[in-house]
Enzyme design. Structure first.
Site, PDB file in Angstrom:
ATOM      1  N   TYR A  32     -69.336 -35.914  -0.427  1.00 27.16           N
ATOM      2  CA  TYR A  32     -69.107 -34.472  -0.472  1.00 27.16           C
ATOM      3  C   TYR A  32     -68.857 -33.938   0.924  1.00 27.16           C
ATOM      4  CZ  TYR A  32     -73.789 -33.226   1.322  1.00 27.16           C
ATOM      5  OH  TYR A  32     -74.893 -33.057   2.107  1.00 27.16           O
ATOM      6  N   ARG A  99     -71.500 -47.840 -17.827  1.00 27.39           N
ATOM      7  CA  ARG A  99     -72.481 -48.141 -16.777  1.00 27.39           C
ATOM      8  C   ARG A  99     -72.456 -49.612 -16.415  1.00 27.39           C
ATOM      9  NH1 ARG A  99     -77.422 -49.299 -14.827  1.00 27.39           N
ATOM     10  NH2 ARG A  99     -78.480 -47.677 -13.616  1.00 27.39           N
ATOM     11  N   LYS A 147     -71.307 -39.392   4.175  1.00 24.80           N
ATOM     12  CA  LYS A 147     -71.832 -38.157   3.566  1.00 24.80           C
ATOM     13  C   LYS A 147     -71.823 -38.295   2.042  1.00 24.80           C
ATOM     14  CE  LYS A 147     -71.636 -33.122   4.216  1.00 24.80           C
ATOM     15  NZ  LYS A 147     -72.927 -32.975   4.928  1.00 24.80           N
ATOM     16  N   GLU A 179     -82.364 -36.979  12.837  1.00 21.81           N
ATOM     17  CA  GLU A 179     -81.755 -35.675  12.565  1.00 21.81           C
ATOM     18  C   GLU A 179     -82.650 -34.892  11.623  1.00 21.81           C
ATOM     19  OE1 GLU A 179     -77.921 -36.366  10.801  1.00 21.81           O
ATOM     20  OE2 GLU A 179     -78.685 -37.914   9.467  1.00 21.81           O
TER      21      GLU A 179
END
Length: 284
Positions: A32, A99, A147, A179
């Site tokens: 994202y 799956r 990300k 972070e």
């Protein structure tokens, strides 16, 4: 009602649907980006799209939408939802398949979802008073430079920080700050040097981080990209975090220990002001 984008369609949010067999749902197999909106325009859009492509590449995830099309979608959502200030979220998954731990065929269509959030970002009470943060062990997977949508541990850390009366968590690996739960972390030493973790698989390459370091250079501040300890953070003159949603946000205490004078510092304030000036001027 807010409108969203799902796989080529603009829909009221109540009508948006994604399959239960989507790999983003089953495996967190998705990435994202979050782009800041100021004055109805997008901040650092090209930087976010470049990082999106990198994340997709690191996960060997095919994706065919061009940057020009993604820009069109972002702008359409901003207009439909009348976003003057806020955020646009873009999520891309490997798509829908039965799956299986094995990746589906590369021809499997991605799931592409975008939505907006109206949010007061510039006039932030938290930025005005400064954040209180606490530290926790960094137990995330070892590819924090990608990300991905697998954000459970950062969410847990943030909630544990809230339970202790703090605003956020800074994460620690081998004695050094990596972070924040959803931001890059910085300290300012007593001689005015801005210190932040160097780029590696331990942290996300923040788009706001890159811009703020350029601002620091323009202010003729010395910058060091290196690991720094919790103790060094607690003894710093100032501290702050950066993110698309928080911009440059001061930190006034770590583990209940005041940073400097225990209030937002002047270097942090100057960086926030310059960042905002530059991004208002360059937004598209």
């Amino acid at each position: 009602m807010r409108h969203v984008y799902v796989n080529g369609d603009y829909l009221p949010e109540t009508e948006a649907r994604v399959s239960i067999f989507d790999r983003g749902f089953l495996f967190a197999d998705g990435v994202y980006e979050v782009t800041l909106v100021l004055d109805g325009r997008l901040v650092d859009f090209s930087g976010h799209m470049a990082r999106l492509r990198r994340s997709l590449g690191e996960l060997d995830m095919p994706f065919s939408l061009a940057e020009e099309k993604l820009l069109e979608i972002h702008r359409e959502l901003i207009e439909r939802n009348q976003i003057s200030e806020g955020l646009v979220y873009l999520q891309v998954t490997r798509g829908v398949a039965d799956r299986d731990f094995n990746f589906p065929l590369k021809s499997t269509p991605n799931t592409v979802v975008l939505f907006t959030q109206k949010k007061s970002i510039v006039d932030s009470p938290l930025a005005a008073r400064g954040q209180h943060v606490v530290t926790f062990d960094d137990l995330r997977w070892r590819r924090c430079d990608i990300k991905t949508v697998q954000l459970l541990y950062p969410s847990m850390a943030k909630m544990q920080a809230k339970a202790q009366g703090a605003d956020d968590a800074w994460l620690v690996k081998d004695g050094f700050i990596t972070e924040g739960s959803s931001s890059n972390a910085y300290i300012v030493t007593t001689d005015g040097t801005v210190v932040t973790r160097d780029l590696s698989t331990d942290i996300l390459q923040g788009i706001t981080r890159e811009a703020v370091l350029l601002c620091a250079g323009s202010l003729q501040l010395r910058v060091e990209e290196r690991p720094f300890t919790v103790e060094e953070s607690e003894n710093a003159a100032e501290a702050f975090s950066t993110s698309a949603s928080g911009l440059v946000s001061p930190v006034v205490s770590i583990n209940d220990k005041p940073i400097g004078a225990g209030k937002p510092g002047s270097i942090t304030a100057h960086l926030r002001q310059l960042y905002l000036e530059r991004k208002r001027a360059s937004a598209i």
